[in-house]
Design a protein around this motif. Structure first.
Motif, PDB file in Angstrom:
ATOM      1  N   GLN A 174       0.836  -1.208   0.000  1.00 35.89           N
ATOM      2  CA  GLN A 174       0.000   0.000   0.000  1.00 35.89           C
ATOM      3  C   GLN A 174       0.870   1.256   0.000  1.00 35.89           C
ATOM      4  O   GLN A 174       0.503   2.268  -0.598  1.00 35.89           O
ATOM      5  CB  GLN A 174      -0.952  -0.004   1.201  1.00 35.89           C
ATOM      6  CG  GLN A 174      -2.006  -1.092   1.154  1.00 35.89           C
ATOM      7  CD  GLN A 174      -2.858  -1.013  -0.099  1.00 35.89           C
ATOM      8  OE1 GLN A 174      -3.303   0.045  -0.509  1.00 35.89           O
ATOM      9  NE2 GLN A 174      -3.072  -2.156  -0.735  1.00 35.89           N
ATOM     10  N   GLU A 175       2.014   1.195   0.668  1.00 32.33           N
ATOM     11  CA  GLU A 175       2.937   2.341   0.670  1.00 32.33           C
ATOM     12  C   GLU A 175       3.432   2.645  -0.735  1.00 32.33           C
ATOM     13  O   GLU A 175       3.592   3.811  -1.104  1.00 32.33           O
ATOM     14  CB  GLU A 175       4.148   2.068   1.568  1.00 32.33           C
ATOM     15  CG  GLU A 175       3.916   2.301   3.018  1.00 32.33           C
ATOM     16  CD  GLU A 175       5.167   2.099   3.847  1.00 32.33           C
ATOM     17  OE1 GLU A 175       5.283   2.797   4.854  1.00 32.33           O
ATOM     18  OE2 GLU A 175       6.019   1.255   3.498  1.00 32.33           O
ATOM     19  N   LYS A 176       3.678   1.596  -1.509  1.00 30.65           N
ATOM     20  CA  LYS A 176       4.144   1.794  -2.890  1.00 30.65           C
ATOM     21  C   LYS A 176       3.096   2.526  -3.727  1.00 30.65           C
ATOM     22  O   LYS A 176       3.435   3.141  -4.737  1.00 30.65           O
ATOM     23  CB  LYS A 176       4.476   0.453  -3.535  1.00 30.65           C
ATOM     24  CG  LYS A 176       5.683  -0.227  -2.947  1.00 30.65           C
ATOM     25  CD  LYS A 176       5.891  -1.587  -3.582  1.00 30.65           C
ATOM     26  CE  LYS A 176       6.989  -2.360  -2.885  1.00 30.65           C
ATOM     27  NZ  LYS A 176       7.111  -3.726  -3.421  1.00 30.65           N
ATOM     28  N   LEU A 177       1.839   2.449  -3.321  1.00 30.27           N
ATOM     29  CA  LEU A 177       0.748   3.046  -4.082  1.00 30.27           C
ATOM     30  C   LEU A 177       0.383   4.454  -3.601  1.00 30.27           C
ATOM     31  O   LEU A 177      -0.563   5.051  -4.120  1.00 30.27           O
ATOM     32  CB  LEU A 177      -0.485   2.143  -4.006  1.00 30.27           C
ATOM     33  CG  LEU A 177      -0.308   0.734  -4.580  1.00 30.27           C
ATOM     34  CD1 LEU A 177      -1.543  -0.111  -4.305  1.00 30.27           C
ATOM     35  CD2 LEU A 177       0.001   0.788  -6.057  1.00 30.27           C
ATOM     36  N   ASP A 233      -4.663  -0.566   5.709  1.00 27.93           N
ATOM     37  CA  ASP A 233      -6.065  -0.263   5.409  1.00 27.93           C
ATOM     38  C   ASP A 233      -6.308   1.243   5.320  1.00 27.93           C
ATOM     39  O   ASP A 233      -7.055   1.714   4.465  1.00 27.93           O
ATOM     40  CB  ASP A 233      -6.986  -0.867   6.472  1.00 27.93           C
ATOM     41  CG  ASP A 233      -7.080  -2.380   6.375  1.00 27.93           C
ATOM     42  OD1 ASP A 233      -6.686  -2.949   5.338  1.00 27.93           O
ATOM     43  OD2 ASP A 233      -7.552  -2.997   7.356  1.00 27.93           O
ATOM     44  N   GLU A 234      -5.662   1.984   6.218  1.00 28.11           N
ATOM     45  CA  GLU A 234      -5.826   3.443   6.225  1.00 28.11           C
ATOM     46  C   GLU A 234      -5.253   4.062   4.941  1.00 28.11           C
ATOM     47  O   GLU A 234      -5.887   4.932   4.337  1.00 28.11           O
ATOM     48  CB  GLU A 234      -5.141   4.045   7.459  1.00 28.11           C
ATOM     49  CG  GLU A 234      -5.393   5.502   7.657  1.00 28.11           C
ATOM     50  CD  GLU A 234      -6.827   5.842   8.043  1.00 28.11           C
ATOM     51  OE1 GLU A 234      -7.218   7.007   7.848  1.00 28.11           O
ATOM     52  OE2 GLU A 234      -7.553   4.955   8.513  1.00 28.11           O
ATOM     53  N   LEU A 235      -4.081   3.611   4.519  1.00 29.65           N
ATOM     54  CA  LEU A 235      -3.490   4.125   3.280  1.00 29.65           C
ATOM     55  C   LEU A 235      -4.404   3.836   2.087  1.00 29.65           C
ATOM     56  O   LEU A 235      -4.635   4.703   1.240  1.00 29.65           O
ATOM     57  CB  LEU A 235      -2.117   3.510   3.034  1.00 29.65           C
ATOM     58  CG  LEU A 235      -0.995   3.922   3.968  1.00 29.65           C
ATOM     59  CD1 LEU A 235       0.293   3.192   3.596  1.00 29.65           C
ATOM     60  CD2 LEU A 235      -0.783   5.427   3.953  1.00 29.65           C
ATOM     61  N   ARG A 236      -4.922   2.623   2.038  1.00 30.10           N
ATOM     62  CA  ARG A 236      -5.813   2.222   0.936  1.00 30.10           C
ATOM     63  C   ARG A 236      -7.082   3.067   0.928  1.00 30.10           C
ATOM     64  O   ARG A 236      -7.497   3.589  -0.111  1.00 30.10           O
ATOM     65  CB  ARG A 236      -6.155   0.742   1.091  1.00 30.10           C
ATOM     66  CG  ARG A 236      -7.037   0.191   0.001  1.00 30.10           C
ATOM     67  CD  ARG A 236      -7.216  -1.320   0.226  1.00 30.10           C
ATOM     68  NE  ARG A 236      -8.241  -1.820  -0.642  1.00 30.10           N
ATOM     69  CZ  ARG A 236      -9.541  -1.861  -0.319  1.00 30.10           C
ATOM     70  NH1 ARG A 236      -9.946  -1.440   0.841  1.00 30.10           N
ATOM     71  NH2 ARG A 236     -10.416  -2.327  -1.176  1.00 30.10           N
ATOM     72  N   LYS A 237      -7.683   3.234   2.100  1.00 30.97           N
ATOM     73  CA  LYS A 237      -8.930   3.997   2.220  1.00 30.97           C
ATOM     74  C   LYS A 237      -8.727   5.444   1.795  1.00 30.97           C
ATOM     75  O   LYS A 237      -9.525   5.996   1.017  1.00 30.97           O
ATOM     76  CB  LYS A 237      -9.451   3.929   3.652  1.00 30.97           C
ATOM     77  CG  LYS A 237     -10.756   4.685   3.872  1.00 30.97           C
ATOM     78  CD  LYS A 237     -11.104   4.744   5.330  1.00 30.97           C
ATOM     79  CE  LYS A 237     -10.440   5.946   5.861  1.00 30.97           C
ATOM     80  NZ  LYS A 237     -10.840   6.767   6.838  1.00 30.97           N
TER      81      LYS A 237
END
Length: 115
Positions: free
Chosen positions: A35-38, A88-92
């Motif tokens: 998720q960090e990569k995104l 989850d927080e990064l994705r959201k």
């Protein structure tokens, strides 16, 4: 002589276990790293509006919260929870930012490369 050989074998096994434990990575951490990569590093369509700044602030807050949660973690389950919550927080936040910008008519660009 057998006791020495057994002791050496036990020490060897413990060394391997310690080395493997040092390189062990949680599945939740792997998810969060993906998720960090995104994380979006430039505003969509180059527009630096309140949505962009809110997104950046939310990402920084998630990173600070992860660091705090990992410092307070008392066992492996606490670490797993911290990493999972962070991912989850990064994705959201990313999805929310992209969705709100799309409502304003600015879409996130994607590139597809075919052979």
């Amino acid at each position: 002589m057998k006791k020495v050989a057994i002791a050496a074998a036990v020490v060897g096994m413990l060394t391997n276990v310690t080395a493997n434990a040092a390189t062990f990575t949680l599945a939740e951490e792997l998810y969060a790293r993906e998720q960090e990569k995104l994380i979006i590093t430039a505003p969509i369509a180059g527009i630096q509006n309140s949505l962009w700044f809110d997104y950046r602030i939310d990402v920084m807050e998630a990173q600070k919260e992860l660091a705090s949660d990992l410092r307070r973690a008392s066992d492996i389950e606490d670490q797993r929870d911290a990493w999972e919550e962070y991912g989850d927080e990064l994705r959201k936040e990313r999805k929310e930012y992209v969705k709100k910008m799309a409502k304003r008519g600015f879409r996130m660009g994607t590139v597809t490369v075919e052979n």
